[in-house]
Design a protein around this motif. Structure first.
Motif, PDB file in Angstrom:
ATOM      1  N   ALA A 146       0.831  -1.206   0.000  1.00 23.02           N
ATOM      2  CA  ALA A 146       0.000   0.000   0.000  1.00 23.02           C
ATOM      3  C   ALA A 146       0.868   1.260   0.000  1.00 23.02           C
ATOM      4  N   TYR A 147       1.982   1.215   0.716  1.00 17.89           N
ATOM      5  CA  TYR A 147       2.904   2.359   0.740  1.00 17.89           C
ATOM      6  C   TYR A 147       3.457   2.627  -0.658  1.00 17.89           C
ATOM      7  N   TYR A 148       3.911   1.560  -1.344  1.00 17.02           N
ATOM      8  CA  TYR A 148       4.428   1.736  -2.707  1.00 17.02           C
ATOM      9  C   TYR A 148       3.338   2.276  -3.621  1.00 17.02           C
ATOM     10  N   ALA A 149       2.121   1.778  -3.478  1.00 17.15           N
ATOM     11  CA  ALA A 149       1.006   2.261  -4.305  1.00 17.15           C
ATOM     12  C   ALA A 149       0.786   3.756  -4.079  1.00 17.15           C
ATOM     13  N   GLN A 150       0.797   4.169  -2.824  1.00 15.40           N
ATOM     14  CA  GLN A 150       0.619   5.589  -2.490  1.00 15.40           C
ATOM     15  C   GLN A 150       1.726   6.434  -3.109  1.00 15.40           C
ATOM     16  N   GLU A 151       2.953   5.986  -3.017  1.00 14.10           N
ATOM     17  CA  GLU A 151       4.084   6.735  -3.572  1.00 14.10           C
ATOM     18  C   GLU A 151       3.973   6.857  -5.095  1.00 14.10           C
ATOM     19  N   LEU A 152       3.601   5.774  -5.761  1.00 12.22           N
ATOM     20  CA  LEU A 152       3.473   5.826  -7.221  1.00 12.22           C
ATOM     21  C   LEU A 152       2.330   6.735  -7.641  1.00 12.22           C
ATOM     22  N   LEU A 153       1.202   6.656  -6.945  1.00 15.10           N
ATOM     23  CA  LEU A 153       0.067   7.514  -7.286  1.00 15.10           C
ATOM     24  C   LEU A 153       0.367   8.979  -7.000  1.00 15.10           C
ATOM     25  N   SER A 154       1.128   9.254  -5.963  1.00 15.04           N
ATOM     26  CA  SER A 154       1.498  10.646  -5.655  1.00 15.04           C
ATOM     27  C   SER A 154       2.427  11.214  -6.721  1.00 15.04           C
ATOM     28  N   THR A 155       3.374  10.418  -7.171  1.00 14.96           N
ATOM     29  CA  THR A 155       4.353  10.893  -8.145  1.00 14.96           C
ATOM     30  C   THR A 155       3.790  10.944  -9.562  1.00 14.96           C
ATOM     31  N   PHE A 156       2.994   9.938  -9.936  1.00 10.17           N
ATOM     32  CA  PHE A 156       2.487   9.828 -11.309  1.00 10.17           C
ATOM     33  C   PHE A 156       0.968   9.987 -11.331  1.00 10.17           C
ATOM     34  N   SER A 157       0.459  10.955 -10.601  1.00  5.46           N
ATOM     35  CA  SER A 157      -0.983  11.098 -10.370  1.00  5.46           C
ATOM     36  C   SER A 157      -1.832  11.121 -11.637  1.00  5.46           C
ATOM     37  N   LEU A 158      -1.398  11.785 -12.685  1.00 10.93           N
ATOM     38  CA  LEU A 158      -2.193  11.863 -13.910  1.00 10.93           C
ATOM     39  C   LEU A 158      -1.653  10.983 -15.031  1.00 10.93           C
ATOM     40  N   SER A 159      -0.559  10.278 -14.763  1.00 12.67           N
ATOM     41  CA  SER A 159       0.061   9.429 -15.783  1.00 12.67           C
ATOM     42  C   SER A 159      -0.261   7.957 -15.606  1.00 12.67           C
ATOM     43  N   LEU A 160      -0.793   7.593 -14.444  1.00 10.19           N
ATOM     44  CA  LEU A 160      -1.200   6.213 -14.183  1.00 10.19           C
ATOM     45  C   LEU A 160      -2.715   6.142 -14.126  1.00 10.19           C
ATOM     46  N   GLY A 161      -3.262   5.086 -14.682  1.00 12.52           N
ATOM     47  CA  GLY A 161      -4.702   4.888 -14.613  1.00 12.52           C
ATOM     48  C   GLY A 161      -5.119   4.191 -13.335  1.00 12.52           C
ATOM     49  N   GLU A 162      -4.211   3.358 -12.792  1.00  9.15           N
ATOM     50  CA  GLU A 162      -4.578   2.554 -11.627  1.00  9.15           C
ATOM     51  C   GLU A 162      -3.330   1.924 -11.031  1.00  9.15           C
ATOM     52  N   VAL A 163      -3.344   1.760  -9.703  1.00  4.11           N
ATOM     53  CA  VAL A 163      -2.383   0.916  -9.011  1.00  4.11           C
ATOM     54  C   VAL A 163      -3.220  -0.063  -8.210  1.00  4.11           C
ATOM     55  N   ALA A 164      -3.076  -1.344  -8.512  1.00  2.00           N
ATOM     56  CA  ALA A 164      -3.899  -2.373  -7.885  1.00  2.00           C
ATOM     57  C   ALA A 164      -3.064  -3.235  -6.952  1.00  2.00           C
ATOM     58  N   LEU A 165      -3.652  -3.589  -5.805  1.00  2.00           N
ATOM     59  CA  LEU A 165      -3.013  -4.494  -4.855  1.00  2.00           C
ATOM     60  C   LEU A 165      -3.623  -5.879  -5.050  1.00  2.00           C
ATOM     61  N   GLN A 166      -2.770  -6.884  -5.225  1.00  2.00           N
ATOM     62  CA  GLN A 166      -3.232  -8.245  -5.458  1.00  2.00           C
ATOM     63  C   GLN A 166      -2.686  -9.170  -4.375  1.00  2.00           C
ATOM     64  N   PRO A 167      -3.553  -9.617  -3.452  1.00  2.00           N
ATOM     65  CA  PRO A 167      -3.091 -10.534  -2.417  1.00  2.00           C
ATOM     66  C   PRO A 167      -2.653 -11.873  -3.008  1.00  2.00           C
ATOM     67  N   SER A 168      -1.606 -12.442  -2.415  1.00  2.00           N
ATOM     68  CA  SER A 168      -1.054 -13.710  -2.871  1.00  2.00           C
ATOM     69  C   SER A 168      -0.468 -14.435  -1.665  1.00  2.00           C
ATOM     70  N   THR A 169       0.218 -15.534  -1.906  1.00  2.00           N
ATOM     71  CA  THR A 169       0.894 -16.279  -0.843  1.00  2.00           C
ATOM     72  C   THR A 169       2.269 -16.704  -1.344  1.00  2.00           C
ATOM     73  N   GLY A 170       3.004 -17.407  -0.513  1.00  2.00           N
ATOM     74  CA  GLY A 170       4.280 -17.981  -0.938  1.00  2.00           C
ATOM     75  C   GLY A 170       5.429 -17.013  -1.034  1.00  2.00           C
ATOM     76  N   GLY A 171       5.401 -15.912  -0.295  1.00  2.00           N
ATOM     77  CA  GLY A 171       6.516 -14.975  -0.309  1.00  2.00           C
ATOM     78  C   GLY A 171       6.588 -14.094  -1.536  1.00  2.00           C
ATOM     79  N   THR A 172       5.481 -13.975  -2.239  1.00  2.00           N
ATOM     80  CA  THR A 172       5.445 -13.195  -3.478  1.00  2.00           C
ATOM     81  C   THR A 172       5.463 -11.694  -3.198  1.00  2.00           C
ATOM     82  N   PHE A 173       6.285 -10.968  -3.930  1.00  2.00           N
ATOM     83  CA  PHE A 173       6.216  -9.508  -3.980  1.00  2.00           C
ATOM     84  C   PHE A 173       6.686  -9.097  -5.364  1.00  2.00           C
TER      85      PHE A 173
END
Length: 144
Positions: free
Chosen positions: A32-59
């Motif tokens: 969520a922190y990374y999403a906030q930072e990207l949306l703050s920096t690229f506010s009108l250049s990004l259409g969406e930042v989506a968070l997708q829950p997963s398992t197994g140590g994925t990032f």
């Protein structure tokens, strides 16, 4: 009534970033922190930042971006190409916010100056290599 056109009607939809994170490792706040930072920096250049829950140590941070069509190129109407910007297992741990912003910028606005994020980039890169890279990211809950 929405002020933004529907992406289906737009000739070139805005890029979409997905952040896939491990819920077992409790990395949702980091994502969520990374999403906030990207949306703050690229506010009108990004259409969406989506968070997708997963398992197994994925990032994994992925960008789905349709480059602007050239005048002479025909559009195939397919899904926008995807590019992995960061994978914890491949890149080693988690990105510094500056590095993630640089990687997004390099895809969607290569000529854009990120100000303080770009200053001393070469120096930081040399220091990081000498220090042995970024922080780890081992997870005891999912053994990855």
């Amino acid at each position: 009534m929405s002020a933004l056109p529907a992406q289906g009607n737009a000739p070139c939809p805005l890029p979409r970033v997905t952040i896939q994170f491990c819920t077992q490792c409790k990395w949702m706040l980091r994502a969520a922190y990374y999403a906030q930072e990207l949306l703050s920096t690229f506010s009108l250049s990004l259409g969406e930042v989506a968070l997708q829950p997963s398992t197994g140590g994925t990032f994994i941070v992925t960008i789905h971006h349709q480059p602007r069509p050239r005048q002479d190129a025909s559009q195939d109407g397919g899904a926008p190409p995807s590019r992995v910007l960061w994978d914890r297992r491949v890149d080693g741990g988690f990105p510094e916010t500056k590095e993630l912003k640089r990687r997004v910028r390099d895809v969607i606005e290569p000529g854009r100056d990120l100000g303080h994020v770009d200053r001393d980039h070469a120096k930081e890169k040399e220091e990081g290599a000498a220090a042995g890279g970024v922080e780890g990211g081992k997870c005891e809950d999912c053994a990855s």
